[in-house]
Design a protein around this motif. Sequence first.
Motif, mmCIF file in Angstrom:
data_model
loop_
_atom_site.group_PDB
_atom_site.id
_atom_site.type_symbol
_atom_site.label_atom_id
_atom_site.label_comp_id
_atom_site.label_asym_id
_atom_site.label_seq_id
_atom_site.Cartn_x
_atom_site.Cartn_y
_atom_site.Cartn_z
ATOM 1 N N THR A 126 0.862 -1.179 0.000
ATOM 2 C CA THR A 126 0.000 0.000 0.000
ATOM 3 C C THR A 126 0.898 1.227 0.000
ATOM 4 N N ALA A 127 0.659 2.132 -0.949
ATOM 5 C CA ALA A 127 1.481 3.344 -1.063
ATOM 6 C C ALA A 127 0.903 4.452 -0.196
ATOM 7 N N ILE A 128 1.766 5.042 0.623
ATOM 8 C CA ILE A 128 1.365 6.214 1.405
ATOM 9 C C ILE A 128 1.949 7.414 0.664
ATOM 10 N N VAL A 129 1.121 8.083 -0.109
ATOM 11 C CA VAL A 129 1.606 9.150 -0.991
ATOM 12 C C VAL A 129 1.516 10.505 -0.291
ATOM 13 N N CYS A 130 2.677 11.165 -0.200
ATOM 14 C CA CYS A 130 2.733 12.461 0.502
ATOM 15 C C CYS A 130 2.603 13.616 -0.477
ATOM 16 N N ILE A 131 1.761 14.562 -0.113
ATOM 17 C CA ILE A 131 1.620 15.790 -0.893
ATOM 18 C C ILE A 131 1.516 16.956 0.086
ATOM 19 N N GLY A 132 1.880 18.138 -0.364
ATOM 20 C CA GLY A 132 1.769 19.291 0.537
ATOM 21 C C GLY A 132 2.318 20.543 -0.108
ATOM 22 N N GLU A 133 1.812 21.664 0.337
ATOM 23 C CA GLU A 133 2.234 22.942 -0.240
ATOM 24 C C GLU A 133 3.440 23.511 0.502
ATOM 25 N N THR A 134 4.193 24.375 -0.181
ATOM 26 C CA THR A 134 5.320 25.052 0.458
ATOM 27 C C THR A 134 4.800 26.305 1.183
ATOM 28 N N ALA A 135 5.683 26.943 1.950
ATOM 29 C CA ALA A 135 5.299 28.178 2.657
ATOM 30 C C ALA A 135 4.885 29.258 1.651
ATOM 31 N N GLU A 136 5.592 29.323 0.518
ATOM 32 C CA GLU A 136 5.284 30.344 -0.496
ATOM 33 C C GLU A 136 3.899 30.092 -1.100
ATOM 34 N N GLN A 137 3.622 28.841 -1.366
ATOM 35 C CA GLN A 137 2.315 28.505 -1.957
ATOM 36 C C GLN A 137 1.186 28.774 -0.968
ATOM 37 N N LEU A 138 1.475 28.529 0.315
ATOM 38 C CA LEU A 138 0.481 28.831 1.350
ATOM 39 C C LEU A 138 0.212 30.330 1.372
#
Length: 248
Positions: A126-138
């Motif tokens: 099972t793949a645990i796929v990580c995603i997330g925005e950077t501080a600049e994108q936030l």
Amino acid sequence: MSKRRRLIVGNWKMYGRLTSGLVLARDLAEKAQANKPLDFDMIICPPATLTWAVSETIMGSPVMLGAQDCHTATHGAYTGDLSAAQFADLGCRYVILGHSERRIAHGETDELVARKVEAAQLAGLTAIVCIGETAEQLAAGSTAEIIEKQLRASLPDKCRMAHLVVAYEPVWAIGSGQQPSPADIATVHKVIRKTLGEAGETMQIIYGGSVTPVNAGPILYEMEVDGALVGSASINSDGFWAIAEKCR
Ligand code: PGA
């Protein structure tokens, strides 16, 4: 309470030598064993050097094993790399993919992550796929847009949704002591669920980024949050167990 089973994942990163790693694994296995049947899933992802020894240590306990990365191929002339099948051989059932530390330090693209997800699922992981925005994108207010784009691009065309966990890990929150509010985390999890369509209803979506025993309660209280991906706080068995108990 949501029908989705909750999940707590310990990402040991490049921490743990043979002795300390096995003490940690044994402590967690004993705690889990004493609390059987667990009403949440617990997965530990040690460095690859410890995978086999940890696998033997936790065998027979409810604690499950994961890897921190894998190659896109099953085997081949790839010096220093490890395949999903090799991790599966050692008893791994999960693999973390697309962690921002790999995206940043190893230049991993969404496209590469998607190929790794495919390889992992083919090997039965099972793949645990990580995603997330950077501080600049936030700061630019583009979190939702970034999350949707990154998620779509990080999944293969033939993604097996039953073998997928999504981890929302804002890059700026990892190892920084900073975090979005529980309400903001829930908002992003809803974006992820919507992007996944029907599969999103049953998908486990977990939060990661500076989760500690102190702040885990309010985050895991959110119905949208199905668990946590824990880094530095996962290498202390009492602390990690205290976070896991908040999954109840
Ligand atoms: P952290 O790491 O808990 O130390 O912020 C989380 C992660 O890297 O998955």
